[in-house]
Design a protein around this motif. Structure first.
Motif, PDB file in Angstrom:
ATOM      1  N   VAL A  77       6.876  -0.326 -31.345  1.00  0.00           N
ATOM      2  CA  VAL A  77       7.695  -1.467 -30.955  1.00  0.00           C
ATOM      3  C   VAL A  77       7.513  -2.547 -32.007  1.00  0.00           C
ATOM      4  N   VAL A  78       8.648  -3.132 -32.452  1.00  0.00           N
ATOM      5  CA  VAL A  78       8.610  -4.232 -33.413  1.00  0.00           C
ATOM      6  C   VAL A  78       9.353  -5.404 -32.785  1.00  0.00           C
ATOM      7  N   TRP A  79       8.642  -6.479 -32.507  1.00  0.00           N
ATOM      8  CA  TRP A  79       9.246  -7.668 -31.919  1.00  0.00           C
ATOM      9  C   TRP A  79       9.908  -8.488 -33.009  1.00  0.00           C
ATOM     10  N   GLY A  80      11.060  -9.102 -32.688  1.00  0.00           N
ATOM     11  CA  GLY A  80      11.763  -9.965 -33.629  1.00  0.00           C
ATOM     12  C   GLY A  80      12.590  -9.203 -34.643  1.00  0.00           C
ATOM     13  N   TRP A  81      12.861  -7.935 -34.402  1.00  0.00           N
ATOM     14  CA  TRP A  81      13.624  -7.124 -35.345  1.00  0.00           C
ATOM     15  C   TRP A  81      14.748  -6.444 -34.584  1.00  0.00           C
ATOM     16  N   LYS A  82      15.958  -6.584 -35.082  1.00  0.00           N
ATOM     17  CA  LYS A  82      17.122  -6.024 -34.413  1.00  0.00           C
ATOM     18  C   LYS A  82      17.297  -4.552 -34.793  1.00  0.00           C
ATOM     19  N   ARG A  83      17.646  -3.731 -33.844  1.00  0.00           N
ATOM     20  CA  ARG A  83      17.843  -2.294 -34.067  1.00  0.00           C
ATOM     21  C   ARG A  83      18.871  -2.061 -35.169  1.00  0.00           C
ATOM     22  N   GLY A  84      18.540  -1.177 -36.100  1.00  0.00           N
ATOM     23  CA  GLY A  84      19.460  -0.802 -37.171  1.00  0.00           C
ATOM     24  C   GLY A  84      19.453  -1.731 -38.365  1.00  0.00           C
ATOM     25  N   CYS A  85      18.542  -2.689 -38.402  1.00  0.00           N
ATOM     26  CA  CYS A  85      18.506  -3.649 -39.508  1.00  0.00           C
ATOM     27  C   CYS A  85      17.213  -3.543 -40.293  1.00  0.00           C
ATOM     28  N   GLY A  86      16.788  -2.361 -40.596  1.00  0.00           N
ATOM     29  CA  GLY A  86      15.584  -2.173 -41.394  1.00  0.00           C
ATOM     30  C   GLY A  86      15.864  -2.382 -42.868  1.00  0.00           C
ATOM     31  N   PRO A  87      14.831  -2.574 -43.666  1.00  0.00           N
ATOM     32  CA  PRO A  87      15.018  -2.769 -45.098  1.00  0.00           C
ATOM     33  C   PRO A  87      15.752  -1.615 -45.767  1.00  0.00           C
ATOM     34  N   SER A  88      15.551  -0.372 -45.299  1.00  0.00           N
ATOM     35  CA  SER A  88      16.237   0.752 -45.926  1.00  0.00           C
ATOM     36  C   SER A  88      17.641   0.939 -45.376  1.00  0.00           C
ATOM     37  N   THR A  89      17.974   0.325 -44.260  1.00  0.00           N
ATOM     38  CA  THR A  89      19.317   0.400 -43.672  1.00  0.00           C
ATOM     39  C   THR A  89      19.754  -1.003 -43.306  1.00  0.00           C
ATOM     40  N   SER A  90      19.986  -1.827 -44.310  1.00  0.00           N
ATOM     41  CA  SER A  90      20.313  -3.228 -44.042  1.00  0.00           C
ATOM     42  C   SER A  90      21.628  -3.339 -43.282  1.00  0.00           C
ATOM     43  N   CYS A  91      21.731  -4.377 -42.482  1.00  0.00           N
ATOM     44  CA  CYS A  91      22.921  -4.600 -41.656  1.00  0.00           C
ATOM     45  C   CYS A  91      24.173  -4.697 -42.516  1.00  0.00           C
ATOM     46  N   GLY A  92      24.066  -5.333 -43.643  1.00  0.00           N
ATOM     47  CA  GLY A  92      25.228  -5.485 -44.529  1.00  0.00           C
ATOM     48  C   GLY A  92      25.745  -4.150 -45.016  1.00  0.00           C
ATOM     49  N   LYS A  93      24.857  -3.268 -45.441  1.00  0.00           N
ATOM     50  CA  LYS A  93      25.263  -1.939 -45.911  1.00  0.00           C
ATOM     51  C   LYS A  93      25.935  -1.164 -44.787  1.00  0.00           C
ATOM     52  N   LYS A  94      25.354  -1.208 -43.590  1.00  0.00           N
ATOM     53  CA  LYS A  94      25.911  -0.467 -42.459  1.00  0.00           C
ATOM     54  C   LYS A  94      27.286  -1.011 -42.089  1.00  0.00           C
ATOM     55  N   ALA A  95      27.463  -2.315 -42.118  1.00  0.00           N
ATOM     56  CA  ALA A  95      28.761  -2.904 -41.778  1.00  0.00           C
ATOM     57  C   ALA A  95      29.810  -2.480 -42.798  1.00  0.00           C
ATOM     58  N   ARG A  96      29.458  -2.480 -44.088  1.00  0.00           N
ATOM     59  CA  ARG A  96      30.399  -2.052 -45.121  1.00  0.00           C
ATOM     60  C   ARG A  96      30.772  -0.589 -44.925  1.00  0.00           C
ATOM     61  N   ARG A  97      29.795   0.263 -44.605  1.00  0.00           N
ATOM     62  CA  ARG A  97      30.095   1.683 -44.373  1.00  0.00           C
ATOM     63  C   ARG A  97      31.018   1.855 -43.176  1.00  0.00           C
ATOM     64  N   ARG A  98      30.767   1.106 -42.092  1.00  0.00           N
ATOM     65  CA  ARG A  98      31.616   1.206 -40.911  1.00  0.00           C
ATOM     66  C   ARG A  98      33.050   0.834 -41.246  1.00  0.00           C
ATOM     67  N   ARG A  99      33.225  -0.264 -42.012  1.00  0.00           N
ATOM     68  CA  ARG A  99      34.577  -0.679 -42.399  1.00  0.00           C
ATOM     69  C   ARG A  99      35.241   0.393 -43.253  1.00  0.00           C
TER      70      ARG A  99
END
Length: 103
Positions: A77-99
């Motif tokens: 468990v990691v407190w203060g960290w949103k699911r899917g926003c790890g350093p190797s899978t940054s939120c920005g990269k995932k959003a660009r891939r989804r688009r």
């Protein structure tokens, strides 16, 4: 809306290659695997709606620059960290891939 993640300068300059797998089996038995998934799911439901990341059987590197210093706990468990926003899978990269793939 653009989501940006700030990565510390020391991390951005780190060129160390961190493997995504340790080559070890995920669970020792069917029962172990089922319990591991059950605990992860239970904790995800318990922390639903909070900034808490629950997962398991992922490599966690605890010493920057040393890919040999890692653990793969059954559950963590990691407190203060949103699911899917790890350093190797940054939120920005995932959003660009989804688009890109939603075209």
């Amino acid at each position: 809306m653009t989501i940006r993640q700030r990565i510390p300068l020391a991390m951005a300059a780190d060129k160390t290659v961190y493997p995504e797998s340790d080559g070890k089996p995920m669970a020792e038995s069917d029962l172990h695997r089922e319990i591991m998934f059950w605990i992860i799911h239970l904790l995800q439901r318990f922390f639903a709606g909070q900034r808490v990341y629950v997962s398991g059987n992922l490599l966690i590197y605890y010493e920057q620059g040393n890919p040999r210093k890692s653990v793969a706990p059954d559950c963590f468990v990691v407190w203060g960290w949103k699911r899917g926003c790890g350093p190797s899978t940054s939120c920005g990269k995932k959003a660009r891939r989804r688009r890109w793939f939603s075209r």
